[in-house]
Design a protein around this motif. Structure first.
Motif, mmCIF file in Angstrom:
data_model
loop_
_atom_site.group_PDB
_atom_site.id
_atom_site.type_symbol
_atom_site.label_atom_id
_atom_site.label_comp_id
_atom_site.label_asym_id
_atom_site.label_seq_id
_atom_site.Cartn_x
_atom_site.Cartn_y
_atom_site.Cartn_z
ATOM 1 N N PHE A 128 0.805 -1.228 0.000
ATOM 2 C CA PHE A 128 0.000 0.000 0.000
ATOM 3 C C PHE A 128 0.837 1.277 0.000
ATOM 4 C CE2 PHE A 128 -2.986 -3.262 1.312
ATOM 5 C CZ PHE A 128 -4.038 -2.984 0.458
ATOM 6 N N GLN A 129 2.068 1.221 0.528
ATOM 7 C CA GLN A 129 2.916 2.407 0.415
ATOM 8 C C GLN A 129 3.442 2.554 -1.003
ATOM 9 O OE1 GLN A 129 3.592 5.049 2.741
ATOM 10 N NE2 GLN A 129 4.045 5.703 0.662
ATOM 11 N N ASN A 130 3.866 1.448 -1.612
ATOM 12 C CA ASN A 130 4.371 1.531 -2.990
ATOM 13 C C ASN A 130 3.247 1.829 -3.982
ATOM 14 O OD1 ASN A 130 7.184 1.097 -2.615
ATOM 15 N ND2 ASN A 130 6.775 -1.052 -2.195
ATOM 16 N N ALA A 131 2.003 1.508 -3.603
ATOM 17 C CA ALA A 131 0.863 1.852 -4.463
ATOM 18 C C ALA A 131 0.712 3.357 -4.607
ATOM 19 C CB ALA A 131 -0.430 1.255 -3.905
ATOM 20 N N ALA A 132 1.354 4.111 -3.708
ATOM 21 C CA ALA A 132 1.286 5.573 -3.796
ATOM 22 C C ALA A 132 1.985 6.103 -5.043
ATOM 23 C CB ALA A 132 1.894 6.201 -2.540
ATOM 24 N N PHE A 133 2.819 5.277 -5.693
ATOM 25 C CA PHE A 133 3.425 5.698 -6.960
ATOM 26 C C PHE A 133 2.343 5.993 -8.003
ATOM 27 C CE2 PHE A 133 7.442 3.731 -5.441
ATOM 28 C CZ PHE A 133 8.307 4.763 -5.769
ATOM 29 N N LEU A 147 3.160 18.299 -9.162
ATOM 30 C CA LEU A 147 3.856 17.037 -9.445
ATOM 31 C C LEU A 147 5.119 16.895 -8.600
ATOM 32 C CD1 LEU A 147 4.052 14.444 -11.079
ATOM 33 C CD2 LEU A 147 5.226 15.720 -12.878
ATOM 34 N N ALA A 148 5.903 17.965 -8.486
ATOM 35 C CA ALA A 148 7.161 17.897 -7.723
ATOM 36 C C ALA A 148 6.893 17.583 -6.257
ATOM 37 C CB ALA A 148 7.921 19.205 -7.854
ATOM 38 N N VAL A 149 5.862 18.215 -5.685
ATOM 39 C CA VAL A 149 5.516 17.978 -4.283
ATOM 40 C C VAL A 149 5.034 16.541 -4.097
ATOM 41 C CG1 VAL A 149 3.929 18.600 -2.426
ATOM 42 C CG2 VAL A 149 5.001 20.389 -3.797
ATOM 43 N N THR A 150 4.213 16.056 -5.044
ATOM 44 C CA THR A 150 3.706 14.680 -4.967
ATOM 45 C C THR A 150 4.851 13.676 -5.008
ATOM 46 O OG1 THR A 150 1.663 15.348 -6.082
ATOM 47 C CG2 THR A 150 2.151 12.994 -6.022
ATOM 48 N N ILE A 151 5.800 13.888 -5.910
ATOM 49 C CA ILE A 151 6.961 12.993 -6.009
ATOM 50 C C ILE A 151 7.749 12.999 -4.704
ATOM 51 C CG2 ILE A 151 9.199 12.659 -7.142
ATOM 52 C CD1 ILE A 151 7.873 13.691 -9.731
ATOM 53 N N GLN A 152 7.968 14.190 -4.155
ATOM 54 C CA GLN A 152 8.741 14.308 -2.914
ATOM 55 C C GLN A 152 8.044 13.581 -1.766
ATOM 56 O OE1 GLN A 152 7.791 16.729 -0.118
ATOM 57 N NE2 GLN A 152 9.388 15.682 1.037
ATOM 58 N N GLN A 153 6.716 13.744 -1.663
ATOM 59 C CA GLN A 153 5.967 13.120 -0.577
ATOM 60 C C GLN A 153 6.004 11.598 -0.680
ATOM 61 O OE1 GLN A 153 2.170 15.058 -1.116
ATOM 62 N NE2 GLN A 153 2.632 16.668 0.380
ATOM 63 N N VAL A 154 5.828 11.081 -1.902
ATOM 64 C CA VAL A 154 5.823 9.632 -2.095
ATOM 65 C C VAL A 154 7.208 9.044 -1.842
ATOM 66 C CG1 VAL A 154 5.523 7.770 -3.786
ATOM 67 C CG2 VAL A 154 3.866 9.653 -3.692
ATOM 68 N N LEU A 155 8.239 9.653 -2.410
ATOM 69 C CA LEU A 155 9.589 9.112 -2.289
ATOM 70 C C LEU A 155 10.103 9.169 -0.857
ATOM 71 C CD1 LEU A 155 11.436 10.332 -5.528
ATOM 72 C CD2 LEU A 155 10.313 8.141 -5.070
ATOM 73 N N SER A 156 9.698 10.180 -0.076
ATOM 74 C CA SER A 156 10.161 10.266 1.306
ATOM 75 C C SER A 156 9.658 9.090 2.126
ATOM 76 C CB SER A 156 9.700 11.589 1.935
ATOM 77 O OG SER A 156 8.285 11.652 2.027
ATOM 78 N N ARG A 157 8.415 8.669 1.875
ATOM 79 C CA ARG A 157 7.864 7.513 2.577
ATOM 80 C C ARG A 157 8.500 6.215 2.089
ATOM 81 N NH1 ARG A 157 2.518 7.821 4.308
ATOM 82 N NH2 ARG A 157 2.142 9.685 5.555
ATOM 83 N N VAL A 158 8.659 6.102 0.763
ATOM 84 C CA VAL A 158 9.248 4.893 0.184
ATOM 85 C C VAL A 158 10.674 4.704 0.693
ATOM 86 C CG1 VAL A 158 10.027 3.814 -1.965
ATOM 87 C CG2 VAL A 158 7.766 4.875 -1.848
#
Length: 239
Positions: free
Chosen positions: A62-67, A82-93
């Protein structure tokens, strides 16, 4: 005669809305199940398993599904930065990767803190997005979305930093995924140093994120209260 071309506000199709609604509530289910696993682990502790042994597949899925969220923003299905979304997802991953690949982190005291904070944050966030698609968000969901962060942000950030901190000893000893000089590429990289830098970045970013949410809470709940007052006045005037 020239005609002015204005911006067209294209609404997502029924298929797109159905897909987004389904995605959001699958995530609500996934994070709710993860919360159940965490609570059950402490209520009925297993003999030979750690918390990470119990939750690793649920977190991974479910965390990787955030991609998918990055794709949704990139193709225009969701209006977001888009930049903020990428940053938020990658920080958790990155946190999940640290726990998965660095043995010491699975016993970090930060693990249950981070995962529990993530669960409550994601359940409320995805519920908010899901209900927003159908045009009706229950007040309790809005209130939770813009109130829980008071506790969840400090708890989640503390947990994430503890996970990173726990990893440093192992990385310092093993030089995992590090490249030392000299080498033919004339390049060096230290994962230990990279994680230290990431931890330092939390210092300026956390207050900004926290104060942004305080502002958003005031703005959003004030609008809702104003609508409630206007609706009440309308009903009273038309009795």
């Amino acid at each position: 005669m020239s005609t002015a071309k204005g911006k067209t506000n294209k609404k997502p199709s029924t298929v797109a809305n159905s897909y987004l609604f389904l995605y959001n509530f699958i995530q609500v289910f996934g994070w709710s199940y993860l919360l159940f696993q965490i609570v059950n682990f402490y209520v009925n502790p297993p003999k030979d398993q750690t918390l990470w042994d119990i939750v690793k597949y649920t977190v991974g899925i479910f965390q990787n599904a955030a991609f998918i969220e990055i794709i949704n923003v990139a193709i225009g299905l969701v209006k977001s930065n888009l930049a903020v979304t990428i940053q938020q997802v990658l920080s958790r991953v990155a946190i999940v990767a640290a726990i998965a690949f660095i043995p010491e982190t699975s016993n970090s005291p930060g693990l249950p803190l981070a995962l529990t904070a993530w669960c409550f944050a994601e359940i409320t966030r995805y519920s908010y997005y899901g209900f927003n698609i159908i045009g009706y968000i229950p007040y309790l969901v809005v209130w939770a979305r813009y109130t829980f962060f008071y506790v969840l942000y400090p708890v989640g950030v503390s947990g994430e930093l503890l996970v990173y901190w726990t990893s440093l000893g192992y990385l310092g000893k093993t030089k995992m995924w590090s490249i030392e000089m000299p080498n033919k590429y004339n390049f060096s990289f230290s994962l230990w140093a990279a994680i230290c830098i990431v931890m330092l970045v939390y210092i300026p970013l956390f207050p900004q994120m926290y104060l942004h949410m305080v502002y958003q809470r005031k703005k959003t709940l004030s609008k809702l209260e104003l609508k409630k007052v206007q609706k009440k006045k309308f009903l009273e005037d038309n009795v």
